[in-house]
Design a protein around this motif. Structure first.
Motif, PDB file in Angstrom:
ATOM      1  N   THR A   1       0.855  -1.191   0.000  1.00 51.57           N
ATOM      2  CA  THR A   1       0.000   0.000   0.000  1.00 51.57           C
ATOM      3  C   THR A   1       0.886   1.234   0.000  1.00 51.57           C
ATOM      4  OG1 THR A   1      -0.094   0.194   2.418  1.00 51.57           O
ATOM      5  CG2 THR A   1      -1.744  -1.227   1.361  1.00 51.57           C
ATOM      6  N   GLU A   2       0.324   2.376  -0.335  1.00 53.44           N
ATOM      7  CA  GLU A   2       1.092   3.617  -0.258  1.00 53.44           C
ATOM      8  C   GLU A   2       0.163   4.815  -0.177  1.00 53.44           C
ATOM      9  OE1 GLU A   2       2.362   4.557  -4.803  1.00 53.44           O
ATOM     10  OE2 GLU A   2       3.243   2.753  -3.926  1.00 53.44           O
ATOM     11  N   CYS A   3       0.716   5.900   0.296  1.00 49.49           N
ATOM     12  CA  CYS A   3      -0.014   7.167   0.362  1.00 49.49           C
ATOM     13  C   CYS A   3       0.247   7.920  -0.933  1.00 49.49           C
ATOM     14  CB  CYS A   3       0.456   7.991   1.564  1.00 49.49           C
ATOM     15  SG  CYS A   3      -0.330   9.614   1.616  1.00 49.49           S
ATOM     16  N   ALA A   4      -0.770   8.007  -1.765  1.00 50.55           N
ATOM     17  CA  ALA A   4      -0.643   8.667  -3.060  1.00 50.55           C
ATOM     18  C   ALA A   4      -0.562  10.180  -2.935  1.00 50.55           C
ATOM     19  CB  ALA A   4      -1.808   8.273  -3.965  1.00 50.55           C
ATOM     20  N   THR A   5      -0.863  10.702  -1.766  1.00 49.91           N
ATOM     21  CA  THR A   5      -0.869  12.150  -1.535  1.00 49.91           C
ATOM     22  C   THR A   5       0.504  12.653  -1.120  1.00 49.91           C
ATOM     23  OG1 THR A   5      -3.152  11.894  -0.825  1.00 49.91           O
ATOM     24  CG2 THR A   5      -2.124  13.988  -0.320  1.00 49.91           C
ATOM     25  N   PHE A   6       1.399  11.750  -0.754  1.00 46.16           N
ATOM     26  CA  PHE A   6       2.730  12.135  -0.288  1.00 46.16           C
ATOM     27  C   PHE A   6       3.441  13.053  -1.285  1.00 46.16           C
ATOM     28  CE2 PHE A   6       7.305  11.560  -0.322  1.00 46.16           C
ATOM     29  CZ  PHE A   6       7.629  11.816   1.006  1.00 46.16           C
ATOM     30  N   GLN A   7       3.982  14.144  -0.772  1.00 50.90           N
ATOM     31  CA  GLN A   7       4.800  15.070  -1.566  1.00 50.90           C
ATOM     32  C   GLN A   7       5.995  15.455  -0.716  1.00 50.90           C
ATOM     33  OE1 GLN A   7       1.956  18.231  -2.343  1.00 50.90           O
ATOM     34  NE2 GLN A   7       1.806  17.567  -4.455  1.00 50.90           N
ATOM     35  N   CYS A   8       7.170  15.132  -1.154  1.00 50.87           N
ATOM     36  CA  CYS A   8       8.378  15.407  -0.385  1.00 50.87           C
ATOM     37  C   CYS A   8       8.720  16.893  -0.439  1.00 50.87           C
ATOM     38  CB  CYS A   8       9.545  14.582  -0.907  1.00 50.87           C
ATOM     39  SG  CYS A   8      10.988  14.642   0.167  1.00 50.87           S
ATOM     40  N   ARG A   9       8.994  17.447   0.722  1.00 47.64           N
ATOM     41  CA  ARG A   9       9.430  18.845   0.785  1.00 47.64           C
ATOM     42  C   ARG A   9      10.930  18.958   0.551  1.00 47.64           C
ATOM     43  NH1 ARG A   9       7.043  20.717   5.799  1.00 47.64           N
ATOM     44  NH2 ARG A   9       6.416  18.693   6.513  1.00 47.64           N
TER      45      ARG A   9
END
Length: 106
Positions: free
Chosen positions: A96-104
């Motif tokens: 599974t994964e978080c599709a909303t993740f955005q690395c700063r």
């Protein structure tokens, strides 16, 4: 709380792409990309039993998040307006994964 959409249909907490658990935990403390995150709350369905039938899914859910480099993470809680957990028919939370993740991180 974010509007959560979950496509991990093999999870016992999933009902009509909403979560019945009430809160979830996203892991990936050192994540730099989406694939390095996962829903630690995932529990696989066993056989034909659906333990979430009597549960009511919630559109808005508390998401505790270990991905400290994510732009949506504030004090280990997701503050995105919408969050997507993806995985389809999987057997382990590692799929599974978080599709909303955005690395700063840039």
């Amino acid at each position: 709380m974010p509007d959560l959409n979950c496509t991990v249909v093999s999870c016992v907490f999933n009902k009509t792409e909403r979560c019945c658990k009430g809160d979830i935990k996203v892991e990936g403390a050192k994540a730099r990309v989406t694939e390095e995150t996962r829903c630690a709350s995932f529990r696989p369905q066993k056989g034909d039993s659906f333990s979430n039938k009597a549960e009511t899914p919630d559109k808005h859910i508390c998401v505790n998040c270990e991905a400290t480099d994510c732009v949506h993470n504030e004090n280990c809680e997701c503050k995105a307006e919408r969050i997507g957990i993806v995985g389809g028919h999987v057997y382990d939370s590692k799929e599974t994964e978080c599709a909303t993740f955005q690395c700063r991180c840039g």
